[in-house]
Design an enzyme around this catalytic site. Structure first.
Site, short mmCIF file in Angstrom:
data_model
loop_
_atom_site.label_atom_id
_atom_site.label_comp_id
_atom_site.label_asym_id
_atom_site.label_seq_id
_atom_site.Cartn_x
_atom_site.Cartn_y
_atom_site.Cartn_z
N SER A 102 0.83 -1.19 0.00
CA SER A 102 0.00 0.00 0.00
C SER A 102 0.87 1.25 0.00
O SER A 102 1.99 1.24 0.53
CB SER A 102 -0.90 0.03 1.24
OG SER A 102 -1.55 1.27 1.38
N TYR A 110 -1.37 -0.49 9.87
CA TYR A 110 -1.53 -0.87 8.47
C TYR A 110 -0.26 -0.56 7.68
O TYR A 110 0.22 -1.38 6.89
CB TYR A 110 -2.73 -0.10 7.91
CG TYR A 110 -3.12 -0.40 6.49
CD1 TYR A 110 -3.77 -1.59 6.16
CD2 TYR A 110 -2.87 0.51 5.47
CE1 TYR A 110 -4.14 -1.86 4.86
CE2 TYR A 110 -3.25 0.26 4.16
CZ TYR A 110 -3.89 -0.94 3.87
OH TYR A 110 -4.26 -1.19 2.57
N LYS A 144 2.16 -3.22 5.76
CA LYS A 144 2.26 -3.16 4.31
C LYS A 144 3.70 -2.96 3.83
O LYS A 144 4.10 -3.52 2.80
CB LYS A 144 1.36 -2.04 3.77
CG LYS A 144 -0.13 -2.37 3.85
CD LYS A 144 -0.46 -3.66 3.12
CE LYS A 144 -1.95 -3.84 2.87
NZ LYS A 144 -2.26 -5.14 2.25
#
Length: 301
Positions: free
Chosen positions: A152, A165, A169
């Site tokens: 991401s 997150y 990622k």
């Protein structure tokens, strides 16, 4: 050259909706037999149902393709091993993994519970590790494999309120770097895909004028290339709204500051030169950092 997946078997995790569904449908449309994996939980990972995966399987079969549903949680290595065995029992091989399953538990770091941090790491990072580990002996034995890990822009460049997150990622990029090196002799190619797409995980984060142009189907071409026989390896593609970019972890030319009591002050004085991106490189492996530093040392002699 048309990308053809006839005779190939693919596992797509998190394929009950959004990006994963589009990935599964696209692979099946081009001839792949697909394991549609989805826990069927909420965006935060709670709950679970096989219904979402079964709906996508029904879509694939209605279009004339072959697919089976699987409801394993990627956080459960035993369940992931059973999923791989299900594919082997059904079709005798697995050629492609699209590791797409993920959850969001967004909060600023100050307010985030560590359990939420850990759970996001477990799904995104360890979920991908579990899938890769279960498939590695299969792909090594057949001397063919294509692995697409979903990274991401949050991991690559940061995003407010997503420390968990982002950490997970970017870790997937690190996983890709070494898996690609270790898999090369068996023609296992490992790449990352950073999508920009409107899904149930992101629809509340994106402005209105992006909602139509940035559907998940616009990310599919990049996935198909990274999963194909002609795929590169150790490549991170960013895709959304019809645009595709490549992201790299680079190393600047650097500067030699030596050692000793005044080295910190010399570094501070030369920090702009150290950070100067002119002439930066993309190392072929981790040892090239040391090679570059040895070059800087020798230039001083």
């Amino acid at each position: 050259m048309a990308l053809d997946f006839s005779g190939r078997v693919a596992i797509v995790t998190g394929a009950g909706g959004g990006l994963g569904r589009e990935h599964a449908l696209a692979l099946a449309a081009r001839g792949a037999r697909v394991v549609v994996n989805d826990l069927g939980g909420a965006v935060d990972g709670s709950g679970g149902s096989l219904t979402a995966a079964e709906r996508v399987v029904a879509e694939i079969r209605a279009a004339g393709g072959e697919a089976i549903a699987n409801g394993a949680s990627v956080t459960d290595f035993g369940a992931v091993q059973a999923m791989v065995q299900q594919a082997m029992d059904t079709w005798g091989r697995v050629d492609v993994l699209v590791s797409n399953a993920g959850i969001l538990r967004d909060k600023t770091f100050a307010k985030m519970d560590l359990a939420d941090f850990r759970q996001v790491l477990d799904v995104h990072l360890m979920g991908a590790v579990h899938c890769c580990k279960a498939l590695w002996p299969v792909m090594t034995a057949q001397k063919y494999g294509r692995i697409v890990l979903t990274t991401s822009s949050t991991g690559l460049y940061g995003n407010f309120g997503q420390t968990n997150y982002g950490a997970a990622k970017l870790a997937l990029v690190g996983l890709m770097q070494t898996l690609a090196l270790e898999g090369a002799r068996a023609d296992i190619r490992v790449n990352c895909l950073a999508p920009t797409a409107v899904t149930r995980m992101t629809e509340s984060l994106l402005p209105q004028d992006m909602l139509e142009a940035f559907g998940p189907e616009a990310v599919v071409p990049a996935m198909l290339v990274l999963a194909s026989e002609e795929a590169p390896t150790r490549t991170t593609l960013c895709a959304g709204g019809g645009g595709v970019e490549a992201a790299h972890v680079t190393l600047t030319h650097g500067a030699w500051i030596g050692s000793g009591p005044q080295a910190p002050e010399r570094l501070l004085a030369q920090l702009d030169a150290v950070r100067d991106r002119r002439g930066e490189m993309v190392p072929a492996n981790g040892s090239e950092q040391g090679t570059n530093e040895l070059r800087l040392l020798r230039e001083q002699r």
